[in-house]
Enzyme design. Structure first.
Site, short mmCIF file in Angstrom:
data_model
loop_
_atom_site.label_atom_id
_atom_site.label_comp_id
_atom_site.label_asym_id
_atom_site.label_seq_id
_atom_site.Cartn_x
_atom_site.Cartn_y
_atom_site.Cartn_z
CG ASP A 1 -1.89 1.18 1.20
OD1 ASP A 1 -2.87 1.10 0.44
OD2 ASP A 1 -1.62 2.17 1.92
CD GLU B 1 -4.66 3.98 -1.81
OE1 GLU B 1 -4.94 4.35 -0.67
OE2 GLU B 1 -5.47 4.03 -2.77
#
Length: 398
Positions: A272, A315
């Site tokens: 992440d 993301e």
């Protein structure tokens, strides 16, 4: 097509006649000289000289036309040269026939017979050469023997009359014999032309087939490229170009089945981007997209054999490593985290740093994919809770 075939047959027969005549014509020059020598002293001198001055220029003109036709490939010029050849040939035939009027004497039948035998030889040879053009054969023989026979029958010597009658019989036999040869040769020329046309048609059809095959190959290549592109689009993330969630799940399912059947292990990590929302807010979404793309390029450049990388969502990314333990994968991800943190992001994000947090989990017997991903997600949550820019194994999250 019919007109083309007719012209090809016509062209072939014309060239055949001119070639055949050209091969034998050089022998006519010494032949005419021998005849003049034989008649010298027995025929009028003036007549001999006049005939010599008549026959040689015509023979030379005829031979010149044939030489020009041999070097010509243009149909229009061949047509013109053939007409000139016909005129010169008929003029030569009349010149041969005029020999009886210029050189024959009634009071010397022996040399008159010599002259007739010579003309019979000329008639036979030229008649054989003209079997490819029957109309031209009739014209040449008709003009030559019209002059010769008129002189024979105009004579007061009955012997020459008999010679004239015998000559007519000979001409009938010659006409019948060459007629058979003409029909045979005409059929041979037509078959040759048909073979040429067939060969040309086969060549054209073969060329068309080659073109169609080339077009088909091109279309097949384009179709293959399109299908490959479609398959790529089906498994690739459109923004970053890495595998999408669908492809990742398919890869994970394959690894799970292999692990269940063969006992081979595998590990995975959820990646992440830290503070990605801040990057989007302060730098704009295009910059955020560029960060995602650059991140994928960095990871792709470091992928090892057996590793699969793709976009998990937003993301978040997923990196899967086959035949890899959790400890090994943890070290691998720490190295990757350090590479991303040490990358010069200032051209993209300015003063904002770009780092990642990772949660690592590995397969255990009897574990389904959902549970493995949950463990990795929990490890990722712990990495963020501990301050981000770190890798957390599932053991710490447990």
């Amino acid at each position: 097509m019919h007109t083309s075939r007719w012209w090809m047959v016509e062209r072939e027969s014309r060239l055949l006649v001119m070639r055949a005549t050209g091969e034998c014509l050089p022998y006519a020059f010494p032949g005419a000289l021998v005849l003049l020598i034989l008649q010298w002293g027995h025929a009028p001198t003036t007549g001999l000289l006049c005939w010599g001055l008549l026959i040689y220029p015509l023979l030379a003109l005829e031979y010149l036309i044939i030489l020009l036709a041999r070097r010509c490939d243009d149909d229009g010029r061949i047509n013109v040269l053939y007409r000139a050849f016909v005129v010169s040939l008929l003029a030569t035939g009349m010149a041969w026939g005029s020999s009886a009027w210029l050189m024959m004497r009634d009071e010397d039948p022996t040399y008159a017979l010599v002259l007739m035998l010579w003309m019979l030889a000329v008639s036979s040879v030229q008649g054989a050469l003209l079997i490819g053009r029957r109309s031209l054969f009739y014209l040449f023989e008709g003009l030559q023997w019209l002059l010769l026979l008129s002189r024979l029958f105009a004579s007061n010597d009955s012997l020459l009359h008999w010679v004239g009658g015998s000559t007519l019989l000979f001409l009938g036999v010659l006409t019948q014999y060459t007629g058979k040869l003409h029909r045979f040769l005409a059929e041979s020329i037509r078959q040759r032309v048909d073979n040429q046309l067939l060969s040309r048609r086969l060549g054209e059809e073969s060329a068309k087939l080659d073109d169609w095959n080339a077009q088909l190959e091109t279309q097949n290549a384009e179709l293959d490229a399109t299908l490959l592109r479609i398959r790529e689009l089906a498994v690739r993330d459109p923004l970053t170009g890495v595998f999408n969630m669908r492809a990742l799940m398919s890869e994970l399912e394959g690894l799970r089945q292999r692990a269940e059947e063969q006992g081979a292990t595998f590990s995975l990590s959820i990646i992440d981007l830290d503070y990605f929302k801040r990057i989007n807010d302060q730098c704009g979404h295009p910059t955020g997209d560029e960060v995602l793309q650059q991140l994928c390029r960095i990871v792709d450049a470091t992928l090892r054999p057996g590793e699969v990388f793709g976009r998990y969502g937003g993301e978040e990314f997923l990196l899967v490593a086959s035949d890899c333990s959790g400890r090994e994968h943890f070290q691998r991800m720490n190295t990757l985290r350090a590479s991303i943190a040490g990358f010069d992001w200032s051209p993209v994000t300015g003063s904002l740093p770009v780092t990642i947090s990772c949660g690592v989990a590995s397969w255990r017997p009897g574990t389904d994919l959902k549970l493995i991903l949950q463990r990795a997600d929990q490890a990722l949550y712990l990495a963020k809770a501990q301050g981000r820019n770190r890798v957390c194994p599932e053991t710490e999250a447990a």
